[in-house]
Design a protein around this motif. Structure first.
Motif, PDB file in Angstrom:
ATOM      1  N   CYS A   9     -86.391  16.020  52.421  1.00  0.00           N
ATOM      2  CA  CYS A   9     -87.273  15.566  53.485  1.00  0.00           C
ATOM      3  C   CYS A   9     -88.099  16.760  53.982  1.00  0.00           C
ATOM      4  CB  CYS A   9     -86.483  14.985  54.655  1.00  0.00           C
ATOM      5  SG  CYS A   9     -87.525  14.443  56.019  1.00  0.00           S
ATOM      6  N   TYR A  10     -89.423  16.570  54.012  1.00  0.00           N
ATOM      7  CA  TYR A  10     -90.322  17.647  54.444  1.00  0.00           C
ATOM      8  C   TYR A  10     -90.855  17.413  55.852  1.00  0.00           C
ATOM      9  CZ  TYR A  10     -89.913  18.722  49.543  1.00  0.00           C
ATOM     10  OH  TYR A  10     -89.405  19.015  48.299  1.00  0.00           O
ATOM     11  N   GLN A  11     -90.278  16.446  56.545  1.00  0.00           N
ATOM     12  CA  GLN A  11     -90.644  16.136  57.932  1.00  0.00           C
ATOM     13  C   GLN A  11     -92.145  15.923  58.101  1.00  0.00           C
ATOM     14  OE1 GLN A  11     -88.765  19.476  59.907  1.00  0.00           O
ATOM     15  NE2 GLN A  11     -86.895  18.300  60.190  1.00  0.00           N
ATOM     16  N   CYS A  12     -92.711  15.176  57.165  1.00  0.00           N
ATOM     17  CA  CYS A  12     -94.144  14.884  57.245  1.00  0.00           C
ATOM     18  C   CYS A  12     -94.438  13.747  58.213  1.00  0.00           C
ATOM     19  CB  CYS A  12     -94.692  14.543  55.867  1.00  0.00           C
ATOM     20  SG  CYS A  12     -94.061  12.984  55.187  1.00  0.00           S
ATOM     21  N   GLY A  13     -93.431  12.908  58.482  1.00  0.00           N
ATOM     22  CA  GLY A  13     -93.598  11.796  59.405  1.00  0.00           C
ATOM     23  C   GLY A  13     -94.152  10.528  58.772  1.00  0.00           C
ATOM     24  N   ALA A  14     -94.392  10.531  57.477  1.00  0.00           N
ATOM     25  CA  ALA A  14     -94.976   9.356  56.819  1.00  0.00           C
ATOM     26  C   ALA A  14     -94.107   8.115  56.992  1.00  0.00           C
ATOM     27  CB  ALA A  14     -95.220   9.631  55.337  1.00  0.00           C
ATOM     28  N   CYS A  15     -92.810   8.243  56.849  1.00  0.00           N
ATOM     29  CA  CYS A  15     -91.939   7.071  57.007  1.00  0.00           C
ATOM     30  C   CYS A  15     -91.884   6.642  58.478  1.00  0.00           C
ATOM     31  CB  CYS A  15     -90.544   7.338  56.460  1.00  0.00           C
ATOM     32  SG  CYS A  15     -89.688   8.739  57.173  1.00  0.00           S
ATOM     33  N   CYS A  16     -91.902   7.581  59.382  1.00  0.00           N
ATOM     34  CA  CYS A  16     -91.866   7.278  60.817  1.00  0.00           C
ATOM     35  C   CYS A  16     -93.158   6.630  61.303  1.00  0.00           C
ATOM     36  CB  CYS A  16     -91.610   8.546  61.620  1.00  0.00           C
ATOM     37  SG  CYS A  16     -90.080   9.384  61.185  1.00  0.00           S
ATOM     38  N   CYS A  17     -94.234   6.876  60.589  1.00  0.00           N
ATOM     39  CA  CYS A  17     -95.534   6.308  60.970  1.00  0.00           C
ATOM     40  C   CYS A  17     -95.847   5.036  60.201  1.00  0.00           C
ATOM     41  CB  CYS A  17     -96.624   7.354  60.742  1.00  0.00           C
ATOM     42  SG  CYS A  17     -96.481   8.763  61.859  1.00  0.00           S
ATOM     43  N   SER A  18     -94.833   4.485  59.533  1.00  0.00           N
ATOM     44  CA  SER A  18     -95.021   3.265  58.738  1.00  0.00           C
ATOM     45  C   SER A  18     -93.881   2.280  58.945  1.00  0.00           C
ATOM     46  CB  SER A  18     -95.106   3.634  57.257  1.00  0.00           C
ATOM     47  OG  SER A  18     -96.133   4.553  57.020  1.00  0.00           O
ATOM     48  N   TYR A  38     -90.761   8.660  67.437  1.00  0.00           N
ATOM     49  CA  TYR A  38     -91.431   9.736  66.712  1.00  0.00           C
ATOM     50  C   TYR A  38     -92.314  10.548  67.662  1.00  0.00           C
ATOM     51  CZ  TYR A  38     -94.323  12.086  63.227  1.00  0.00           C
ATOM     52  OH  TYR A  38     -94.974  13.027  62.471  1.00  0.00           O
ATOM     53  N   ASP A  39     -92.176  11.858  67.625  1.00  0.00           N
ATOM     54  CA  ASP A  39     -92.984  12.754  68.441  1.00  0.00           C
ATOM     55  C   ASP A  39     -94.089  13.328  67.558  1.00  0.00           C
ATOM     56  OD1 ASP A  39     -94.032  15.128  69.657  1.00  0.00           O
ATOM     57  OD2 ASP A  39     -92.251  15.252  70.928  1.00  0.00           O
ATOM     58  N   HIS A  40     -95.332  12.921  67.807  1.00  0.00           N
ATOM     59  CA  HIS A  40     -96.472  13.360  66.985  1.00  0.00           C
ATOM     60  C   HIS A  40     -96.689  14.865  67.039  1.00  0.00           C
ATOM     61  CE1 HIS A  40     -98.128   9.537  65.641  1.00  0.00           C
ATOM     62  NE2 HIS A  40     -97.769   9.043  66.817  1.00  0.00           N
ATOM     63  N   GLN A  41     -96.404  15.476  68.153  1.00  0.00           N
ATOM     64  CA  GLN A  41     -96.635  16.923  68.277  1.00  0.00           C
ATOM     65  C   GLN A  41     -95.660  17.738  67.443  1.00  0.00           C
ATOM     66  OE1 GLN A  41     -96.683  17.377  72.622  1.00  0.00           O
ATOM     67  NE2 GLN A  41     -98.839  17.959  72.399  1.00  0.00           N
ATOM     68  N   THR A  42     -94.383  17.413  67.530  1.00  0.00           N
ATOM     69  CA  THR A  42     -93.379  18.183  66.793  1.00  0.00           C
ATOM     70  C   THR A  42     -93.124  17.626  65.402  1.00  0.00           C
ATOM     71  OG1 THR A  42     -91.533  16.858  67.624  1.00  0.00           O
ATOM     72  CG2 THR A  42     -92.184  18.811  68.926  1.00  0.00           C
ATOM     73  N   LYS A  43     -93.579  16.380  65.152  1.00  0.00           N
ATOM     74  CA  LYS A  43     -93.312  15.655  63.911  1.00  0.00           C
ATOM     75  C   LYS A  43     -91.809  15.476  63.693  1.00  0.00           C
ATOM     76  CE  LYS A  43     -97.575  16.641  61.518  1.00  0.00           C
ATOM     77  NZ  LYS A  43     -98.185  17.011  60.263  1.00  0.00           N
ATOM     78  N   GLU A  49     -80.158  12.726  66.342  1.00  0.00           N
ATOM     79  CA  GLU A  49     -78.689  12.714  66.257  1.00  0.00           C
ATOM     80  C   GLU A  49     -78.096  11.320  66.402  1.00  0.00           C
ATOM     81  OE1 GLU A  49     -76.817  15.244  65.265  1.00  0.00           O
ATOM     82  OE2 GLU A  49     -78.685  16.382  65.061  1.00  0.00           O
ATOM     83  N   THR A  50     -78.805  10.414  67.063  1.00  0.00           N
ATOM     84  CA  THR A  50     -78.303   9.050  67.266  1.00  0.00           C
ATOM     85  C   THR A  50     -79.219   8.007  66.626  1.00  0.00           C
ATOM     86  OG1 THR A  50     -79.424   8.909  69.405  1.00  0.00           O
ATOM     87  CG2 THR A  50     -77.131   9.653  69.420  1.00  0.00           C
ATOM     88  N   ARG A  51     -80.027   8.424  65.670  1.00  0.00           N
ATOM     89  CA  ARG A  51     -80.969   7.510  65.010  1.00  0.00           C
ATOM     90  C   ARG A  51     -80.221   6.367  64.321  1.00  0.00           C
ATOM     91  NH1 ARG A  51     -79.902  11.729  61.833  1.00  0.00           N
ATOM     92  NH2 ARG A  51     -79.960  11.555  59.566  1.00  0.00           N
ATOM     93  N   PRO A  52     -80.883   5.233  64.139  1.00  0.00           N
ATOM     94  CA  PRO A  52     -80.243   4.080  63.496  1.00  0.00           C
ATOM     95  C   PRO A  52     -79.880   4.371  62.031  1.00  0.00           C
ATOM     96  CG  PRO A  52     -82.343   3.465  64.508  1.00  0.00           C
ATOM     97  CD  PRO A  52     -82.244   4.951  64.582  1.00  0.00           C
ATOM     98  N   CYS A  55     -82.445   4.785  59.255  1.00  0.00           N
ATOM     99  CA  CYS A  55     -83.156   6.068  59.179  1.00  0.00           C
ATOM    100  C   CYS A  55     -82.322   7.171  58.530  1.00  0.00           C
ATOM    101  CB  CYS A  55     -83.565   6.508  60.585  1.00  0.00           C
ATOM    102  SG  CYS A  55     -84.619   5.321  61.429  1.00  0.00           S
ATOM    103  N   ARG A  56     -81.144   6.851  58.125  1.00  0.00           N
ATOM    104  CA  ARG A  56     -80.237   7.836  57.519  1.00  0.00           C
ATOM    105  C   ARG A  56     -80.178   7.599  56.009  1.00  0.00           C
ATOM    106  NH1 ARG A  56     -76.839  10.136  61.539  1.00  0.00           N
ATOM    107  NH2 ARG A  56     -77.271   9.196  63.568  1.00  0.00           N
ATOM    108  N   VAL A  57     -80.857   8.438  55.260  1.00  0.00           N
ATOM    109  CA  VAL A  57     -80.972   8.255  53.813  1.00  0.00           C
ATOM    110  C   VAL A  57     -79.597   8.224  53.151  1.00  0.00           C
ATOM    111  CG1 VAL A  57     -81.893   9.238  51.684  1.00  0.00           C
ATOM    112  CG2 VAL A  57     -83.255   9.305  53.770  1.00  0.00           C
ATOM    113  N   ASP A  58     -78.734   9.170  53.470  1.00  0.00           N
ATOM    114  CA  ASP A  58     -77.405   9.222  52.861  1.00  0.00           C
ATOM    115  C   ASP A  58     -76.618   7.942  53.151  1.00  0.00           C
ATOM    116  OD1 ASP A  58     -78.239  11.759  52.276  1.00  0.00           O
ATOM    117  OD2 ASP A  58     -76.619  12.776  53.322  1.00  0.00           O
TER     118      ASP A  58
END
Length: 88
Positions: A9-18, A38-43, A49-52, A55-58
């Motif tokens: 994961c390169y933290q590009c935000g593409a999945c978070c923005c879709s 999703y925070d656009h500034q920090t991406k 830590e508590t994401r659904p 959102c957890r690939v593993d």
């Protein structure tokens, strides 16, 4: 769980923005296709830590795909999806 190699994961935000593109993630949509956390500034995810589980690939691999693909194949498929999302 220990998968090797790790998911790239390169933290590009593409999945978070879709998130509006999949029924599984539509509940995260803030109204414009972008995840409400999703925070656009920090991406970065503001609830990382508590994401659904979606959102957890593993976790998704273990729950839904380990009987269909090897971990390496799963990474390859998701890497392709990332590239496609980055083209939109």
């Amino acid at each position: 769980m220990s998968n090797s190699p790790s998911f790239p994961c390169y933290q590009c935000g593409a999945c978070c923005c879709s998130v509006n593109r999949s029924q599984e993630t539509q509940f995260l949509d803030s109204g414009n296709g972008v995840c409400r956390y999703y925070d656009h500034q920090t991406k970065l995810c503001t609830i990382y830590e508590t994401r659904p589980d979606i959102c957890r690939v593993d976790k998704q691999y273990q729950l839904n795909y380990k009987n269909k693909y090897s971990w390496v194949e799963f990474i390859e498929i998701n890497t392709i999806a990332c590239k496609i999302l980055n083209l939109k």
